[in-house]
Write an enzyme that holds these catalytic residues in place. Sequence first.
Site, PDB file in Angstrom:
ATOM      1  N   SER A 159     -13.949   3.578  17.923  1.00 44.63           N
ATOM      2  CA  SER A 159     -13.777   5.002  18.234  1.00 44.63           C
ATOM      3  C   SER A 159     -14.112   5.860  17.020  1.00 44.63           C
ATOM      4  O   SER A 159     -14.084   5.394  15.876  1.00 44.63           O
ATOM      5  CB  SER A 159     -12.345   5.360  18.663  1.00 44.63           C
ATOM      6  OG  SER A 159     -11.951   4.598  19.772  1.00 44.63           O
ATOM      7  N   ASP A 176      -4.516  -6.187  11.322  1.00 42.56           N
ATOM      8  CA  ASP A 176      -4.370  -7.585  11.748  1.00 42.56           C
ATOM      9  C   ASP A 176      -2.949  -7.791  12.263  1.00 42.56           C
ATOM     10  O   ASP A 176      -1.997  -7.852  11.480  1.00 42.56           O
ATOM     11  CB  ASP A 176      -4.651  -8.503  10.559  1.00 42.56           C
ATOM     12  CG  ASP A 176      -4.683  -9.974  10.944  1.00 42.56           C
ATOM     13  OD1 ASP A 176      -4.432 -10.274  12.128  1.00 42.56           O
ATOM     14  OD2 ASP A 176      -4.955 -10.808  10.069  1.00 42.56           O
ATOM     15  N   VAL A 207      -2.353 -10.264  14.823  1.00 44.51           N
ATOM     16  CA  VAL A 207      -2.340 -11.574  15.475  1.00 44.51           C
ATOM     17  C   VAL A 207      -2.576 -12.644  14.410  1.00 44.51           C
ATOM     18  O   VAL A 207      -3.517 -12.539  13.623  1.00 44.51           O
ATOM     19  CB  VAL A 207      -3.422 -11.683  16.566  1.00 44.51           C
ATOM     20  CG1 VAL A 207      -3.483 -13.102  17.123  1.00 44.51           C
ATOM     21  CG2 VAL A 207      -3.168 -10.682  17.685  1.00 44.51           C
ATOM     22  N   ASP A 208      -1.720 -13.640  14.391  1.00 37.24           N
ATOM     23  CA  ASP A 208      -1.886 -14.757  13.455  1.00 37.24           C
ATOM     24  C   ASP A 208      -1.878 -16.073  14.215  1.00 37.24           C
ATOM     25  O   ASP A 208      -1.136 -16.241  15.195  1.00 37.24           O
ATOM     26  CB  ASP A 208      -0.755 -14.768  12.424  1.00 37.24           C
ATOM     27  CG  ASP A 208      -0.782 -13.555  11.515  1.00 37.24           C
ATOM     28  OD1 ASP A 208      -1.809 -13.324  10.869  1.00 37.24           O
ATOM     29  OD2 ASP A 208       0.232 -12.825  11.475  1.00 37.24           O
TER      30      ASP A 208
END
Length: 797
Positions: free
Chosen positions: A249, A321, A323-324
């Site tokens: 975006s 970040d 998500v791991d």
Amino acid sequence: MRRLKKILKITIPILGLLVLGLCIFLYSLTPVYEGEANLKNLSENVDVYYDSYGIPHIYGVSEKDATRALGYVHAQDRLWQMELLRRISAGQLSEIFGEDLVETDKLFLALGIDDYSKETVANLDPNSDYVLLTEAYLDGINQFIEEGPTPVEFYLTGVKKRPFELKDVYNTIGYIGFSFAMAHKTDPFLTTIKDKLGPAYLQDLSIETIPTSTYIKNYNPLKDTLQLGLSSKLASALKDLPLPMFEGSNSWVISPEKTKNGNVILANDPHIGFSQPSVWYEAHISTPTYKKYGYHLAGVPFPLLAHSRQLAYGLTMFENDDVDFYFEETNPQDSTLYRTENGWEKYTYKEKIIKVKGEDDVKFTVKSTRHGAVVNNVAASVTGEKPVTISWIYTKVENKLLSALYGMSHSETMNTFKRHLEDIHAPGLNIMYGDAEGNVAWWATAKLYRMPDSTNTKLVLDGASGKQERGEFLDFSENPHAENPTWNYVYSANNQPDTVNGLFFPGYYLPENRAKRIVELLKPKNDWDKEAVSKMITDVTSAVDPSLATSMAKDLDITNLDKSYIKLLDDLSKWEGEATVNSVESSVYQRWVFYMLKNTFKDELGDALFTQLLSTHFHKRLIAPLVNNTTSIWWDNVATEKVETSKDIFQISFEQAVASLEKQFGKDISTWTWGKIHTLEHEHPIGKVETLRKYFNVGPFPINGTKEVINNMSFTYDETGEYKVTSGPSTRRVIDFSDIENSISILPTGQSGNPFSSHYNDQAKMYNKGEFRKMMMNKEEIISTKKSLLIFKAEEK
């Protein structure tokens, strides 16, 4: 002959009746935009004025009445879209589309969004304002389901209509949250490269979060061995989704000091995968206590983008970040146990059932640790015995997102608006803000957390030792942000934000190309107006591509090149980066970059991993640094005895690029225009059936723009040489507080998702040309120019 005449006398009237019946049936499926309709549970009548683009302007004496009417009109234009969105997180796509979507359903059920939504709903206060309004909205949807015509997609797929409930709203929000996340495409892939090729091959991929020449500056006046199967399977599980994912975006907000009329101007164009219908549903609601012009997701009552006479807001992806992935260690003597720093703990197990169209139900077990689901059980092609879990912050924190959207849309001052942002825990968003008082602001919203030093969160982490676990959450006040900065504008192009306590926060940020162009245009000009901003939001000039073309061209040996190709290189040296449909340079440059990437990476990665590289954000980020890095380990083709250099790769890639364009279009270089290969088609899920494509899809059209320009018409590189646009501006909005009633916007196709509506694609040509239409707010003007009026009658008391 006499017998034939008798047969015709009988069959022609029958055929005529069948055609007439079909026409009547199809007409009955058209949305109702005028007349009177009864709507239960209203306190007073609600008037819905439709403007010439089918946008409802809803006037009611209470917000609950207006929201109930919104649910009804939203459903009559977008019920099919609502149905698909609520099914994704619940793992119910296979019930419509068959066994091809089983892996997708498995993935979303393993993520636990549906379970998390159930838990959230169970803990809601049923008397809170946002819950009561959401229930009113759902009541409107369900009354349409009961009384309105069934959309044609339900007939074609055999899906039965069923009522909507609160859990569906949260499931839709959950899907949007996951579609923002980039780690699922990136972390397993990078770990595969490290394990397969070695750490040296990661160094030149530009995955680190480091200072760049253009990053979003903070300002506050008060404070200044994983196997290939996993990564490829997770990617393939998402590629067949019948709905778009959020991609990027742009947004910028200009302070009064830099505008011609001395008032704030906000611009926003969220980049989302193109689809038909398009993502946003516009609605203007006016009651004595609530007045907003908003952009709604199908099945969500409160707008994500909105403006009033007092304030305006938009969003871009933060790209943090959240998500791991973790490697887990199973007890060799007891497979029900996994290791933690405190000893062995039990795996948990949940049985799930997926209904599959035309097939038996699929039963599977979601196996989880403290981190999350074991994805080995989700991705059937994963090899290797070491379990890998996916840990997503979205399902780890109390869900206050619906409350936050309600609070944002009901705020009338900067301070009250800001207070609701800390409840946005995931997905990470850049919230862009401007108001009639002259304030401009940017806030990065997300639950940011600390990780142990030297932990690379873009690789699969160690889940057994406890040494790579998430630490404490940062207070929202520490998130990157800027409020009324001295440089008099704020912006975001998904690029890297400034530091958090002196450290750059890890994320999947886009390259600086768009950001650099935005700053390049905003900084020197101090007399911005609506017309200039609307021109800027459709800008197709790259601030980076011409210099990269020059860098590659200077290393070419032109001795054996055809004169026409030498002339082409001369034209490229003069190219200013405009990606218009008539540009030859864009065609040559993008084809050259594709072959450069292919000749650089495919020999080490192979077909599957190279294809996956092209689906990640960071492949865009690595292009510029790679072109200027003559010592990269990637340049050498490991399949040859010779040690290739960057010059060798640039040379062969240019020769392949022009040869492929010549094969595609002939020797006349002037015919190699961008619009012939860069096209946009808005695909409806039913349009994937070739015989129905022309009835449901919109396009294809040749289209201006390219990757990572402000008018970001993105595509995936592949061998076809056809650059079909997959994502781009899902709307373009320009809000001018000097003339709020004449603020402008556009949708990619149209307001309605009903193919029999006149508003199914009535904005497509305007969108393609970079044109706009007014977002009407003045009641007298709305009434005098209305296309139709639909009155919802309250039950007589």
